[in-house]
Design an enzyme around this catalytic site. Sequence first.
Site, short mmCIF file in Angstrom:
data_model
loop_
_atom_site.label_atom_id
_atom_site.label_comp_id
_atom_site.label_asym_id
_atom_site.label_seq_id
_atom_site.Cartn_x
_atom_site.Cartn_y
_atom_site.Cartn_z
N ALA A 13 27.94 46.75 13.89
CA ALA A 13 27.83 48.03 14.60
C ALA A 13 28.62 49.14 13.92
CB ALA A 13 28.32 47.88 16.05
N SER A 16 34.38 48.56 11.48
CA SER A 16 35.34 48.75 10.39
C SER A 16 35.24 50.16 9.81
CB SER A 16 35.10 47.71 9.28
OG SER A 16 35.30 46.40 9.77
N GLU A 89 39.04 43.32 13.75
CA GLU A 89 38.82 41.95 14.23
C GLU A 89 39.87 41.56 15.28
OE1 GLU A 89 36.13 40.71 13.24
OE2 GLU A 89 35.71 41.60 11.29
#
Length: 208
Positions: A13, A16, A89
Site C-alpha cells: 500500500a 514505507s 513494520e
Amino acid sequence: MAKLYFYYSAMNAGKSTTLLQASYNYIERGMQTLLFAPAIDTRFGSATIYSRIGMKKEVTGFTDKTNMYEYVKQKKSEMDNLRCVLIDESHFLTKAQVAQLTQITTTLGIAVLCYGLRTDFLGEPFPGSKYLLGWADEISEIKTICHCGRKATMNLRMDENGRPVQEGNQIQVGGNETYTSMCMHHFIKNVDVFKNYATENAFEYSGR
C-alpha cells in the site's frame, strides 16, 4: 502534545514510501528524526527501509529485546532537535515496546509514527498491531486494492509456485514474491483455515 500514530494497511500500500516522505518533511523543516525497522529483515544487509518505488534508507534495527524508550531517550540527549520517531513494520513490536512508545510521547514529548500490518497471512492479529490499535492516539488506514479492484484488507502468503500457504510461522519476511494483498472475498476463497473460523462451534438456529 506529542502523539502515537498507527498507520496500517495490507501489503503493497506504500507504507514505507509514506514513512520516508514523513521523515523528509520533518528534516526539511530543520527537525531531526529517528527511524527503526526490524533487525530480522536482512534482505538488504543491515536494517533498511525500502519502498517499491526505489526509495531506500539504512536505519536502526530493533529486536524484541530493544527497549524503545531507553534507546530514544539516549538519542534525544545526543541530538540537537529530535522531534519524531518513525517505525516501519511496526507489527513486529511487542506489547512492552508499544507501551514504551507511549512513554516516548508522554514523557519525552516526541511524536511516534508507526507503519504496519494489522493481520498475518491467516488473518490473525500481530501482537504489535493489536496494542497499537488499542493504545495509539490516532489510527489511520493507508488503502490499497485487490486484483479485483475492491479495497484490500488482508495479506495472502504464497509458496514458490504461487499457491496460497495454509500454515507456518507468523513471522516470515518477504516482498511481492511472497505476499499479495487481497479483499476479504478473495482471501476467504484462498485460505482454508479462515473458512473454518466461521463454522467453528456453529449450531442450527431453532428460531426460538
